[in-house]
Design an enzyme around this catalytic site. Structure first.
Site, mmCIF file in Angstrom:
data_model
loop_
_atom_site.group_PDB
_atom_site.id
_atom_site.type_symbol
_atom_site.label_atom_id
_atom_site.label_comp_id
_atom_site.label_asym_id
_atom_site.label_seq_id
_atom_site.Cartn_x
_atom_site.Cartn_y
_atom_site.Cartn_z
ATOM 1 N N CYS A 2 6.693 -44.432 10.752
ATOM 2 C CA CYS A 2 8.142 -44.357 10.909
ATOM 3 C C CYS A 2 8.648 -45.720 11.350
ATOM 4 O O CYS A 2 7.881 -46.638 11.633
ATOM 5 C CB CYS A 2 8.526 -43.304 11.939
ATOM 6 S SG CYS A 2 8.082 -41.611 11.484
ATOM 7 N N ARG A 52 12.468 -41.840 9.417
ATOM 8 C CA ARG A 52 11.374 -40.889 9.506
ATOM 9 C C ARG A 52 10.522 -40.802 8.260
ATOM 10 O O ARG A 52 11.034 -40.692 7.140
ATOM 11 C CB ARG A 52 11.924 -39.487 9.815
ATOM 12 C CG ARG A 52 10.807 -38.487 10.103
ATOM 13 C CD ARG A 52 11.324 -37.095 10.338
ATOM 14 N NE ARG A 52 10.243 -36.231 10.786
ATOM 15 C CZ ARG A 52 10.187 -34.930 10.592
ATOM 16 N NH1 ARG A 52 11.189 -34.318 9.975
ATOM 17 N NH2 ARG A 52 9.163 -34.224 11.020
ATOM 18 N N LEU A 53 9.205 -40.851 8.479
ATOM 19 C CA LEU A 53 8.223 -40.423 7.487
ATOM 20 C C LEU A 53 7.658 -39.114 8.009
ATOM 21 O O LEU A 53 6.958 -39.086 9.022
ATOM 22 C CB LEU A 53 7.108 -41.456 7.324
ATOM 23 C CG LEU A 53 5.989 -41.066 6.360
ATOM 24 C CD1 LEU A 53 6.501 -41.005 4.925
ATOM 25 C CD2 LEU A 53 4.802 -42.035 6.457
ATOM 26 N N ILE A 55 5.452 -36.110 8.829
ATOM 27 C CA ILE A 55 4.017 -35.790 8.825
ATOM 28 C C ILE A 55 3.759 -34.475 9.552
ATOM 29 O O ILE A 55 3.025 -33.629 9.068
ATOM 30 C CB ILE A 55 3.200 -36.933 9.467
ATOM 31 C CG1 ILE A 55 3.336 -38.211 8.613
ATOM 32 C CG2 ILE A 55 1.729 -36.542 9.608
ATOM 33 C CD1 ILE A 55 2.679 -39.421 9.219
ATOM 34 N N ASN A 77 7.271 -43.834 16.728
ATOM 35 C CA ASN A 77 6.542 -44.226 15.523
ATOM 36 C C ASN A 77 5.068 -43.986 15.799
ATOM 37 O O ASN A 77 4.516 -44.559 16.745
ATOM 38 C CB ASN A 77 6.781 -45.704 15.195
ATOM 39 C CG ASN A 77 5.850 -46.202 14.100
ATOM 40 O OD1 ASN A 77 5.481 -45.464 13.192
ATOM 41 N ND2 ASN A 77 5.461 -47.468 14.175
ATOM 42 N N GLY A 78 4.457 -43.113 15.010
ATOM 43 C CA GLY A 78 3.037 -42.839 15.221
ATOM 44 C C GLY A 78 2.759 -41.359 15.345
ATOM 45 O O GLY A 78 3.494 -40.523 14.820
ATOM 46 N N ILE A 289 -9.771 -49.276 -4.997
ATOM 47 C CA ILE A 289 -9.131 -50.262 -5.855
ATOM 48 C C ILE A 289 -10.166 -51.266 -6.332
ATOM 49 O O ILE A 289 -11.077 -51.651 -5.592
ATOM 50 C CB ILE A 289 -7.975 -50.979 -5.120
ATOM 51 C CG1 ILE A 289 -7.107 -51.743 -6.109
ATOM 52 C CG2 ILE A 289 -8.481 -51.875 -4.012
ATOM 53 C CD1 ILE A 289 -5.778 -52.188 -5.535
ATOM 54 N N GLY A 362 -11.305 -47.297 7.105
ATOM 55 C CA GLY A 362 -12.377 -47.759 7.982
ATOM 56 C C GLY A 362 -12.047 -49.018 8.743
ATOM 57 O O GLY A 362 -12.952 -49.670 9.283
#
Length: 387
Positions: A2, A52-53, A55, A77-78, A289, A362
Site C-alpha cells: 500500500c 490500498r492494495l 490483501i 503499509n504492510g 523469468i 527468497g
C-alpha cells in the site's frame, strides 16, 4: 503493498496543507490501485492519506481505520502477522472491532499500550497514527525495514510518505543534494538509512518510531537484534532453523487474495517453495523469468524445482530493454540505486501481477546466511587485522 502519507503541523499558528497531502497520496496510487482514503483532524493539525492494495478484509478494510470513538486514526503499509492473536487479547480487554483488518489491531493496541504498542507487532509494516486527544503523531517502521517510510520537515510542517517521490510533490521542500549520501551511494551502490539523496529528507530507520508532540520531533529505537549465542549441535540447529522458516512462511500465507512465489531455482527461493508446498492444500503458483541469452537464464534450475514440488509454474522469457525501462525504474526508486537485479525483478513483478496479488520470494537469504563471496573476504580481512 500500500501507499501511506501523512502531515502534521509543527507550529500552533499553522494548519496542514490538505492539497499537499492529497498530492502526496495521489503520487502513491501505483502502490494501492484498489482504493484510497483520507483523514484530516478536526482542527486541521494533522492528516493521513492512504492508497490500498487489498490483501486482508477485502470488504471492510479500507483505510484510514479508527478506534471506537474515532479519536485514533491509523494508516498502514504492510501486514501484521499476529493480528488475530492481538485482536483476541484486545477483545478480552473490552475493545470493539468494526472490521476484520489487521490495521485495526494497531489502533486498539495503541489505546491499550501507548507508544509501546509497536513492540507487540510482528510483521512487515510502516504505519502513521494520529492521536487526537493527545495531539500526538506516531510513525513506526518494522524491525528490519522491509517497508519504507520517508519524512521531511518543511515550512513549519512535517510530512511522511512511503516513497521519496511523494515528498517531491511538496512545493516548499528544499532540493539540496546531500554530499554524504552521494559518497555512500558511490561506495555501496545504494544510500543507507537514514540518509537520502536530499539533505532535507530522511528515511525512518528500521526498528524506530517517530513521535511528534507539542511541535517537537523525536526518534526512538524500540528493538535491537539479539546478540546472545546458544550452544547447540548441528542437528538441533538445523531443526530449529526449519521450524523458524516454516513458521515464517505459514504466517505469510495469510491472505484473502491469490498468492504465489518468485522462483529462481536457487537455494533461498527453492526453500520457500518447498515450505509453501508443505503448508498449502493446493499447488503453489510459481513464476520465473528468463532471458534470451542462455548464460543469463536460470529457467532450467527453476523448472526442476517446480517439477519436484508439482507447482503451477509459469515462465516468462524477455528481451531486456534497460534503456527503455530506466525512466520507470528511476521514477519509482526516486534516488540513486545501483543494483542490477532491479531490472529482472521489475519484469517479473509486472508479469506476475496479472496472475497473483501477493508473491513470496527468497530475498534476504544471502544477507542472513553470509551467502555472498564478500562475507568470506571480510572475515579473512578481519582475521588479518587482529594479528
Amino acid at each position: 503493498m500500500c501507499g501511506i502519507a501523512g502531515q502534521v503541523s509543527l507550529r500552533s499558528d499553522r494548519a496542514i496543507d490538505v492539497a499537499a497531502l492529497q498530492a502526496m497520496t495521489r503520487a502513491l496510487a501505483h502502490r494501492g490501485p484498489d482504493g484510497d482514503g483520507e483523514y484530516v483532524s478536526p482542527g486541521g493539525v494533522a492528516g493521513l492519506g492512504h492508497r490500498r492494495l487489498s490483501i486482508i478484509d477485502l470488504v471492510t478494510g479500507g483505510q484510514p481505520i479508527y478506534n471506537e470513538d474515532r479519536s485514533v486514526a491509523v494508516v498502514l503499509n504492510g501486514e501484521i502477522y499476529n493480528f488475530e492473536t492481538l485482536r483476541a487479547r484486545l477483545e478480552r480487554a473490552g475493545h470493539r472491532f468494526a472490521t476484520r483488518s489487521d490495521t485495526e489491531a494497531i489502533a486498539h493496541l495503541y489505546e491499550e499500550d501507548g507508544l509501546d504498542c509497536v513492540r507487540h507487532l510482528r510483521g512487515m509494516f510502516a504505519f502513521i497514527l494520529w492521536d487526537e486527544r493527545r495531539g500526538r503523531l506516531l510513525a513506526a517502521r518494522d524491525r528490519v525495514g522491509k517497508k519504507p517510510l520517508y519524512y521531511a520537515e518543511h515550512g513549519g510542517r512535517l510530512s511522511l510518505a512511503s516513497e521519496i517521490t511523494a515528498l517531491y510533490r511538496l512545493r516548499d521542500l528544499p532540493r539540496t543534494l546531500d554530499p554524504e549520501a552521494i559518497d555512500l551511494y558511490l561506495t555501496h551502490s545504494y544510500i543507507p538509512s537514514p540518509l537520502t539523496i536530499l539533505a532535507g529528507v530522511r528515511k525512518l530507520p528500521p526498528a524506530h518510531t517517530l513521535i511528534v508532540e507539542g511541535g517537537a520531533v523525536r526518534l526512538e529505537r524500540y528493538w535491537t537484534p539479539p546478540t546472545a549465542t546458544v550452544a547447540t549441535t548441528e542437528t538441533e540447529a538445523a531443526e530449529r532453523l526449519t521450524r523458524a522458516l516454516e513458521e515464517a512462511v505459514r504466517l505469510r500465507l495469510i491472505a484473502d487474495v491469490p498468492l504465489g512465489c518468485f522462483l529462481s531455482g536457487g537455494v533461498d527461493s527453492s526453500i520457500v517453495v518447498a515450505l509453501m508446498s508443505r503448508l498449502s492444500d493446493k499447488p503453489v503458483r510459481t513464476f520465473s523469468i528468463g532471458f534470451d541469452r542462455e548464460p543469463y537464464s536460470e529457467l532450467p534450475y527453476a523448472r526442476r524445482v517446480a517439477e519436484l514440488f508439482k507447482t503451477e509454474h509459469e515462465e516468462f522469457v524477455v528481451k531486456p530493454d534497460a534503456a527503455g525501462v530506466l525512466p520507470d525504474l528511476a521514477e519509482h526508486f526516486g534516488e540513486p540505486f545501483g543494483d542490477s537485479s532491479a531490472l529482472p525483478v521489475w519484469y517479473l513483478s509486472q508479469l506476475a501481477r496479472s496472475r497473483v496479488t501477493v508473491a513470496l520470494n527468497g530475498d534476504g537469504g544471502d544477507e542472513l546466511f553470509a551467502g555472498y563471496p564478500w562475507y568470506a573476504t571480510a572475515a579473512r580481512l578481519a582475521g588479518i587485522a587482529r594479528r
